[in-house]
Design a protein around this motif. Structure first.
Motif, PDB file in Angstrom:
ATOM      1  N   UNK A 386       0.813  -1.205   0.000  1.00 19.67           N
ATOM      2  CA  UNK A 386       0.000   0.000   0.000  1.00 19.67           C
ATOM      3  C   UNK A 386       0.854   1.265   0.000  1.00 19.67           C
ATOM      4  N   UNK A 387       2.014   1.214   0.627  1.00 22.08           N
ATOM      5  CA  UNK A 387       2.912   2.372   0.583  1.00 22.08           C
ATOM      6  C   UNK A 387       3.261   2.677  -0.870  1.00 22.08           C
ATOM      7  N   UNK A 388       3.506   1.617  -1.663  1.00 25.81           N
ATOM      8  CA  UNK A 388       3.766   1.827  -3.087  1.00 25.81           C
ATOM      9  C   UNK A 388       2.529   2.387  -3.783  1.00 25.81           C
ATOM     10  N   UNK A 389       1.358   1.910  -3.376  1.00 23.79           N
ATOM     11  CA  UNK A 389       0.107   2.401  -3.955  1.00 23.79           C
ATOM     12  C   UNK A 389      -0.081   3.880  -3.647  1.00 23.79           C
ATOM     13  N   UNK A 390       0.263   4.265  -2.419  1.00 17.58           N
ATOM     14  CA  UNK A 390       0.170   5.674  -2.045  1.00 17.58           C
ATOM     15  C   UNK A 390       1.061   6.531  -2.934  1.00 17.58           C
ATOM     16  N   UNK A 391       2.263   6.016  -3.211  1.00 16.19           N
ATOM     17  CA  UNK A 391       3.185   6.768  -4.063  1.00 16.19           C
ATOM     18  C   UNK A 391       2.631   6.872  -5.482  1.00 16.19           C
ATOM     19  N   UNK A 392       1.998   5.787  -5.958  1.00 12.54           N
ATOM     20  CA  UNK A 392       1.353   5.844  -7.274  1.00 12.54           C
ATOM     21  C   UNK A 392       0.231   6.868  -7.263  1.00 12.54           C
ATOM     22  N   UNK A 393      -0.512   6.898  -6.132  1.00 12.20           N
ATOM     23  CA  UNK A 393      -1.599   7.853  -6.007  1.00 12.20           C
ATOM     24  C   UNK A 393      -1.109   9.282  -6.061  1.00 12.20           C
ATOM     25  N   UNK A 394       0.036   9.523  -5.451  1.00 10.38           N
ATOM     26  CA  UNK A 394       0.611  10.866  -5.479  1.00 10.38           C
ATOM     27  C   UNK A 394       0.958  11.277  -6.915  1.00 10.38           C
ATOM     28  N   UNK A 395       1.521  10.318  -7.659  1.00  9.12           N
ATOM     29  CA  UNK A 395       1.847  10.608  -9.065  1.00  9.12           C
ATOM     30  C   UNK A 395       0.578  10.830  -9.881  1.00  9.12           C
ATOM     31  N   UNK A 397      -2.290  11.932  -8.791  1.00  7.18           N
ATOM     32  CA  UNK A 397      -2.844  13.234  -8.429  1.00  7.18           C
ATOM     33  C   UNK A 397      -2.128  14.338  -9.189  1.00  7.18           C
ATOM     34  N   UNK A 398      -0.816  14.218  -9.307  1.00  9.81           N
ATOM     35  CA  UNK A 398      -0.071  15.209 -10.075  1.00  9.81           C
ATOM     36  C   UNK A 398      -0.543  15.291 -11.517  1.00  9.81           C
ATOM     37  N   UNK A 399      -0.795  14.111 -12.122  1.00 10.88           N
ATOM     38  CA  UNK A 399      -1.267  14.083 -13.502  1.00 10.88           C
ATOM     39  C   UNK A 399      -2.681  14.663 -13.609  1.00 10.88           C
ATOM     40  N   UNK A 400      -3.533  14.329 -12.625  1.00 13.26           N
ATOM     41  CA  UNK A 400      -4.904  14.846 -12.619  1.00 13.26           C
ATOM     42  C   UNK A 400      -4.912  16.364 -12.531  1.00 13.26           C
ATOM     43  N   UNK A 401      -4.052  16.913 -11.685  1.00 14.38           N
ATOM     44  CA  UNK A 401      -3.994  18.366 -11.525  1.00 14.38           C
ATOM     45  C   UNK A 401      -3.472  19.033 -12.792  1.00 14.38           C
ATOM     46  N   UNK A 402      -2.485  18.396 -13.443  1.00 15.97           N
ATOM     47  CA  UNK A 402      -1.965  18.940 -14.701  1.00 15.97           C
ATOM     48  C   UNK A 402      -3.056  18.956 -15.767  1.00 15.97           C
ATOM     49  N   UNK A 403      -3.845  17.852 -15.819  1.00 15.96           N
ATOM     50  CA  UNK A 403      -4.944  17.799 -16.787  1.00 15.96           C
ATOM     51  C   UNK A 403      -5.988  18.868 -16.489  1.00 15.96           C
ATOM     52  N   UNK A 421     -12.611  12.082  -9.525  1.00 16.63           N
ATOM     53  CA  UNK A 421     -11.170  11.871  -9.396  1.00 16.63           C
ATOM     54  C   UNK A 421     -10.748  11.866  -7.931  1.00 16.63           C
ATOM     55  N   UNK A 422     -11.295  12.803  -7.163  1.00 16.90           N
ATOM     56  CA  UNK A 422     -10.962  12.857  -5.734  1.00 16.90           C
ATOM     57  C   UNK A 422     -11.427  11.588  -5.037  1.00 16.90           C
ATOM     58  N   UNK A 423     -12.593  11.070  -5.435  1.00 12.58           N
ATOM     59  CA  UNK A 423     -13.091   9.836  -4.827  1.00 12.58           C
ATOM     60  C   UNK A 423     -12.230   8.644  -5.218  1.00 12.58           C
ATOM     61  N   UNK A 424     -11.781   8.602  -6.476  1.00 12.83           N
ATOM     62  CA  UNK A 424     -10.879   7.529  -6.913  1.00 12.83           C
ATOM     63  C   UNK A 424      -9.617   7.516  -6.053  1.00 12.83           C
ATOM     64  N   UNK A 425      -9.056   8.689  -5.805  1.00 12.33           N
ATOM     65  CA  UNK A 425      -7.858   8.778  -4.960  1.00 12.33           C
ATOM     66  C   UNK A 425      -8.154   8.321  -3.541  1.00 12.33           C
ATOM     67  N   UNK A 437      -7.320  18.080  -1.160  1.00 18.23           N
ATOM     68  CA  UNK A 437      -7.647  19.510  -1.165  1.00 18.23           C
ATOM     69  C   UNK A 437      -6.401  20.366  -0.980  1.00 18.23           C
ATOM     70  N   UNK A 438      -5.580  19.962  -0.012  1.00 13.04           N
ATOM     71  CA  UNK A 438      -4.384  20.747   0.317  1.00 13.04           C
ATOM     72  C   UNK A 438      -3.420  20.801  -0.859  1.00 13.04           C
TER      73      UNK A 438
END
Length: 923
Positions: A386-395, A397-403, A421-425, A437-438
């Motif tokens: 899950x720690x790896x999943x969290x890191x994937x989630x962070x990446x 989120x970065x892509x979602x924000x760029x889009x 998207x927020x719910x998926x995360x 949000x932050x």
């Protein structure tokens, strides 16, 4: 009485949670109740996902089908008129309230006393009062009572026999104080006992739902009616008592704790989490206290679920435990726990907390300690994953924000992240929406919280529907079966028996007779047919009617046999004549199919023994299927089996088959069977008497299935496949007996055909195939090189189509299509063009490698990237126009799509966007 003990909050003599549990069970044992063990968190009832109430294991009794559930394979009900239990329960419908209120939990123990047609309201109320006031010493003037508004009988008992003043008895409506199992079925009024933490607030305008003043700790359900389809109530022939006393709630009261979490049942886990987070619970702010309570609660649920054989996955029960683990991990991160919390940043902290739960488990479920190594290893593995999943989630989120920013620039709107998207995360990657949000705020992006809340509400409704209803409606033809006794099973000793038709069902409705062509469910007084259970599928065969009479001769082809409690349901088709209730039949099991099932069932036992011998005793069964054509065995293990291990397992089993060992079957007490080393299946419920199947010197298991007499009947064993099906769960499929011979013969035919096609002997097939694959790779490489060369040639002709953008800086721009070039050729062409056009330059190319695919590439030189225009962020919105997505580095990105018809539109949009962005950046 414990009043004096409770009086001093600092006393070392405060009643422990263990003592409260023990005193409850002893209290009711002294009043003729049989103390029964907690059922597994994995219920037998298919209508619920997890055990959510103490009464669940007694559902068949409340339906009036049996006196008490015996082991399903013995079919001999034992009368138990009164019972008392301490049942482990899981509820996740209110998971968002855990830690935020004083009483909501996902895991809890429900103490309960039950009467099955024995005592009723008067004794239930009297004993509940004696337990509360005399045994536990609760002050009588602090106890309030709720009753159903129309239940005058219960009000009279509380007032006249117990002596409760009228002002402390509250009549409540159906929603609060009338228990129903569903739209139809057993139901009845209930009465609850509340403890008043603040009697100084007086008696006027009292609301028992005020959590700041009251806590409901004991619920008495008087199951006395059956609700019919038209909503009317009819008295039950057998009136029952179902009660529940929350152990954690009583501990809170007696230990004078401010909430359930600060009792000795949970607080040791919280203290350990506090140390790992390097915070003091006493000095922590409310947010940190809430997070510590969440961890304390979730760790208990996680450990007991894993102990009962529920492993993390993305469906069903597995999803529940995975979600709890992920909530615990991310909550720990919010508290600042890094790694194992003890300096090892690569370590895990959940196993450390799990050890605290295991220490507390000895009086709840001693089996937890014996399974501790498996529990800890599974937690360690899942946390790391899950720690790896969290890191994937962070990446992500970065892509979602760029889009979101790109879409905003293209449409001229305020940047906003979709709530989906927020719910998926949140749901998939464990991101609290507060963190999303932050981070989004730092990019100047808002969040559509309305759609996020909608997604959350949808999930909450699904969770409540799946996990918080015990369905007690009487199904499978209640009118028919209520007077039918359990089916006598004869199939261990015979495949042929005379029986009497006791009932017939068509489309679930009882009928008196059925004729040729009808699909029917037949209930017999006795049967040689095995009903599906324990992983083994039901028998097939025929029912023959040969007696003279109006019905004449008839035949029913039986295709499956299921069980409704201990009543066998024979499902089939009438192929000849007419059959009616009361008809005498000859029941004949298909001997060949039964033999196949017996072979596969015994082979499953040998497989489990071989697995334990080869990969370790820690592995345990997690499920199985015993079919006519194959067997399937699920087991706990954390990696794929190696080829040599699979070979060793096969060799062991075939050796045991060749030993022609005679099997031994006996019925014995459960305690004796466990002492002898018999293996029990996680999640299974066993009575005091169990059936043990032993292959002497090899295997001994509790099992109600059918088996061969000697291992030599199995003839041969072959593993077909081995694969992972969930985190920490592997699956082996295999064949034995007749299915083994069929499998080997079929494979031999395939090999002969292959040898004929390749014109080689069997031993040369591998070498010949390897040579063909080598030739194929070389041919593909040549084709790829030719395509790349062609693409480069085409690209060189496009240089002249580049145009210049910008007033202060001349930037060369090229956006074109390269027909059917593949992705690699497109990449080479884009890099060539970017170099040829020289810095600063921006190149976007597209192609359709085939009629269903689109390829896109973007190559930006350093001069363009320096302006803040990145290829990876630019290509994503363009790819969406072709039904795809993509991304990459600032200087180079690739994307794909599935709508070739939109390629030209997408390239035109890319040209407009590049011109607009570059013009803006260079003015």
């Amino acid at each position: 009485p414990l009043t004096e003990v409770v009086a001093d909050k600092n006393s070392n003599l405060l009643p422990t949670g263990d003592s409260i549990r023990r005193r409850f069970l002893e209290f009711y044992a002294a009043r003729g109740h049989k103390v029964l063990p907690s059922a597994s968190l994995v219920p037998e009832d298919p209508t619920v996902l997890l055990t959510i109430a103490g009464m669940l294991q007694f559902k068949p009794i409340f339906l009036g089908k049996v006196q008490y559930l015996s082991p399903e394979f013995l079919h001999v009900p034992r009368e138990v008129a009164r019972a008392a239990t301490s049942q482990r329960c899981i509820r996740t419908n209110d998971i968002e309230n855990v830690g935020r209120t004083s009483r909501h939990q996902t895991f809890f123990e429900m103490l309960g006393n039950f009467s099955f047609g024995d005592y009723f309201k008067q004794d239930a109320i009297k004993w509940a009062w004696e337990l509360s006031t005399l045994e536990f010493g609760l002050p009588a003037d602090r106890l309030w009572i709720s009753v159903y508004e129309k239940d005058d009988e219960t009000v009279a008992i509380w007032q006249n026999e117990i002596g409760i003043p009228a002002h402390r008895i509250k009549r409540l409506g159906e929603d609060d104080n009338f228990w129903a199992s569903g739209v139809t079925g057993p139901c009845g009024p209930c009465s609850e006992i509340y403890y008043d933490f603040h009697p100084e607030r007086g008696y006027s305008d009292v609301d028992l739902g005020d959590d700041s003043r009251f806590i409901e700790f004991y619920n008495l359900v008087f199951m006395q009616y059956n609700k019919k389809d038209d909503g009317s109530l009819e008295p039950l022939k057998q009136k029952n008592i179902d009660t529940g006393l929350g152990l954690e709630r009583m501990a809170r009261i007696l230990q004078q704790a401010p909430n359930n979490f600060e009792t000795d049942l949970i607080f040791p886990i919280i203290e350990k989490a506090s140390k790992l987070a390097n915070v003091s619970y006493a000095l922590a702010d409310e947010s940190s206290k809430t997070n510590l309570k969440i961890i304390g609660d979730h760790m208990r649920a996680i450990v007991y679920l894993l102990s009962d054989g529920v492993f993390p996955s993305n469906v069903g029960r597995g999803y529940v435990v995975r979600r709890l683990i992920r909530r615990a991990v991310r909550t720990g991160r919010l508290l600042g726990i890094k790694g194992d919390g003890m300096g090892n940043l690569e370590g895990t902290f959940l196993p450390i907390l799990a050890n605290e739960v295991i220490k507390l488990s000895s009086t709840i479920d001693p089996e937890v300690k014996t399974r501790s190594s498996r529990i800890l290893e599974e937690l360690r593995r899942e946390e790391l994953r899950f720690v790896l999943t969290l890191e994937k989630g962070e990446r992500l989120l970065g892509q979602m924000l760029a889009d979101a920013l790109s879409v905003s620039q293209m449409n001229g709107t305020v940047p906003c992240l979709p709530g989906t998207n927020a719910f998926l995360l949140y749901d998939t990657y464990g991101f609290p929406v507060e963190i999303t949000k932050e981070v989004a705020g730092e990019y100047g992006v808002g969040i559509d919280m309305d759609s996020f809340d909608t997604e959350m509400e949808n999930q909450r409704r699904q969770s409540q529907a799946a996990h918080n209803t015990v369905k007690l409606s009487v199904e499978d033809g209640a009118e028919l079966t209520e007077n039918i006794s359990d089916t006598e099973f004869l199939g261990y000793s015979t495949l042929l028996a005379n029986a009497v038709v006791e009932g017939l069902l068509v489309d679930g409705k009882p009928v008196e007779q059925v004729s040729k062509g009808s699909e029917v469910e037949v209930i017999l007084d006795k049967t040689p047919f095995y009903a599906e259970s324990g992983g083994q599928i039901g028998d097939s065969g025929f029912l023959y009617v040969t007696e003279p009479g109006n019905l004449g001769e008839a035949v029913v082809e039986i295709k499956d046999v299921q069980k409704s409690l201990n009543i066998f349901i024979h499902k089939g088709t009438v192929t000849e004549g007419v059959i009616g209730v009361g008809t005498k039949v000859e029941a004949a099991v298909d001997a060949n199919q039964r033999q196949r099932a017996k072979v596969h069932h015994t082979a499953t036992h040998l497989l489990q023994a071989a697995l334990k011998k080869v990969i370790g005793q820690e592995t345990a069964q997690a499920g199985s299927l015993v079919a006519f054509d194959r067997l399937r065995f699920d087991f706990s293990f954390n990696r794929p089996l190696r080829e040599h291990e699979l070979m060793e397992i096969e060799q062991l089993i075939n050796q045991w088959i060749g030993d022609a060992t005679l099997l031994e079957t006996k019925v014995m007490p459960l305690t004796e069977a466990k002492r002898a080393g018999a293996i029990a299946m996680f999640g299974e419920k066993y009575g005091e008497q169990v059936r043990v199947v032993e292959v002497p010197g090899v295997s001994m298991e509790l099992c109600g299935g059918t088996h061969v007499s000697s291992t030599c009947e199995i003839r041969g064993f072959k593993i077909i496949s081995e694969q992972g099906i969930a985190s920490g769960i592997r699956r082996i499929e295999a064949v034995a007996g007749e299915a083994f011979i069929e499998y080997v013969s079929t494979r031999d035919n395939y090999m002969k055909q292959l040898c004929s096609t390749l014109k080689v002997n069997a031993e040369d097939v591998t070498g010949r195939v390897n040579n063909l694959l080598k030739d194929l790779r070389e041919a593909r490489s040549e084709v790829s090189a030719a395509r790349a060369k062609a693409a480069m040639y085409k690209a060189s002709s496009l240089v002249n189509k580049a145009f210049t953008v910008g007033s202060s800086l001349d930037i060369r721009v090229l956006v074109e299509s390269l027909d059917d070039s593949d992705g690699d050729a497109l990449k080479s062409a884009a890099e060539y063009l970017a170099d040829t056009l020289e810095d600063p330059a921006a190149v976007v190319l597209g192609s359709c490698p085939d009629e269903k695919r689109v390829s896109l590439v973007a190559a930006f030189t350093p001069g363009v990237v320096g302006l803040g225009i990145q290829a990876g962020k630019f290509i994503g919105p363009i790819a969406k126009l072709c039904g795809g997505r993509g991304g990459g580095r600032p200087n180079f990105a690739q994307a794909g799509g599935s709508e070739p018809e939109n390629l030209l539109v997408a390239l035109e949009k890319a040209r407009e966007q590049l011109v607009s962005l570059l013009a803006e950046k260079t003015t």
